[in-house]
Design an enzyme around this catalytic site. Structure first.
Site, mmCIF file in Angstrom:
data_model
loop_
_atom_site.group_PDB
_atom_site.id
_atom_site.type_symbol
_atom_site.label_atom_id
_atom_site.label_comp_id
_atom_site.label_asym_id
_atom_site.label_seq_id
_atom_site.Cartn_x
_atom_site.Cartn_y
_atom_site.Cartn_z
ATOM 1 C CG ASP A 1 -0.348 0.208 2.532
ATOM 2 O OD1 ASP A 1 0.899 0.290 2.606
ATOM 3 O OD2 ASP A 1 -1.095 0.311 3.522
ATOM 4 C CB CYS B 1 1.029 -2.326 4.719
ATOM 5 S SG CYS B 1 0.890 -3.376 6.179
ATOM 6 C CB THR C 1 2.196 -2.330 10.914
ATOM 7 O OG1 THR C 1 1.008 -2.835 10.257
ATOM 8 C CG2 THR C 1 1.878 -0.989 11.544
ATOM 9 C CG MET D 1 0.287 -5.711 3.565
ATOM 10 S SD MET D 1 -0.886 -5.646 2.192
ATOM 11 C CE MET D 1 -0.203 -4.304 1.217
ATOM 12 C CG HIS E 1 11.120 -24.147 11.959
ATOM 13 N ND1 HIS E 1 11.274 -23.986 13.311
ATOM 14 C CD2 HIS E 1 12.303 -24.630 11.495
ATOM 15 C CE1 HIS E 1 12.506 -24.355 13.664
ATOM 16 N NE2 HIS E 1 13.149 -24.743 12.575
ATOM 17 C CG HIS F 1 9.653 -28.091 10.734
ATOM 18 N ND1 HIS F 1 9.393 -27.507 11.944
ATOM 19 C CD2 HIS F 1 10.976 -28.382 10.719
ATOM 20 C CE1 HIS F 1 10.522 -27.420 12.642
ATOM 21 N NE2 HIS F 1 11.492 -27.960 11.910
HETATM 22 C C1 RB5 Z 1 -1.930 2.763 6.511
HETATM 23 O O1 RB5 Z 1 -1.985 3.980 7.194
HETATM 24 C C2 RB5 Z 1 -1.632 1.625 7.467
HETATM 25 O O2 RB5 Z 1 -2.721 1.407 8.308
HETATM 26 C C3 RB5 Z 1 -1.279 0.379 6.709
HETATM 27 O O3 RB5 Z 1 -0.178 0.626 5.890
HETATM 28 C C4 RB5 Z 1 -0.892 -0.826 7.544
HETATM 29 O O4 RB5 Z 1 0.043 -0.501 8.513
HETATM 30 C C5 RB5 Z 1 -1.994 -1.636 8.062
HETATM 31 O O5 RB5 Z 1 -1.798 -2.676 8.716
#
Ligand code: RB5
Length: 143
Positions: free
Chosen positions: A8, A65, A67, A71, A98, A133
């Site tokens: 993103d 993304c 964090t 995703m 694993h 595994h």
């Molecule tokens: C976008 O602001 C942020 O929420 C997205 O990139 C991500 O971190 C979501 O998990």
């Protein structure tokens, strides 16, 4: 190996770095977007990437993304997808060995470009250990 790549807006810069690396390393890939830093919803990118891995059109997926968490949550909804959120080299290696993870997720607001690229290299280059595994993965497959 064919890689489905996506991000993103929050992961756009690292996605572009990964693209450059994949080109240099001559790894076949498709960029599923996003194509600028304009705000988009991460599931709109995670869904086609995870779907492509789930359908085995691509061997692996890489999603970035802010964090890496959104995703990862989205990709893990897809049958046969084992998405791993990794921000260190040990986890990147261990999740391949694993968990036979087939999607890597990372957060650009968590790791720098240098570490992200090293994580990609280790994750792409580590084989699944199999054995006990595989038995554990089979239990996940039964769900
Ligand atoms: C976008 O602001 C942020 O929420 C997205 O990139 C991500 O971190 C979501 O998990």
């Amino acid at each position: 190996m064919k890689v489905a790549l996506g991000s993103d807006h929050g992961g756009y810069e690292i996605k572009e770095e990964i693209k450059e690396y994949l080109e240099e390393a001559e790894v076949e890939y498709k960029d599923f977007g996003t194509f600028s830093t304009d705000s988009v919803d991460y599931p709109d990118i995670a869904i086609p990437v995870a779907e492509a891995v789930s359908k085995r059109e691509y061997d692996r997926g890489i999603l970035v993304c802010g964090t890496g968490i959104g995703m990862s949550i989205t990709a893990n909804k897809f049958k046969g997808v084992r998405a791993a959120l990794c921000h260190d080299l040990f986890s990147a290696k261990a999740t391949r060995a694993h968990n036979d993870s087939n999607v890597l997720t990372m957060g650009e607001r968590v790791v720098g470009k240098g570490l992200a690229l090293e994580i990609v290299k280790v994750w792409l280059g580590t084989e699944f250990d199999g054995g006990r595994h595989q038995r554990r993965i089979n239990k996940i497959k039964e769900l």
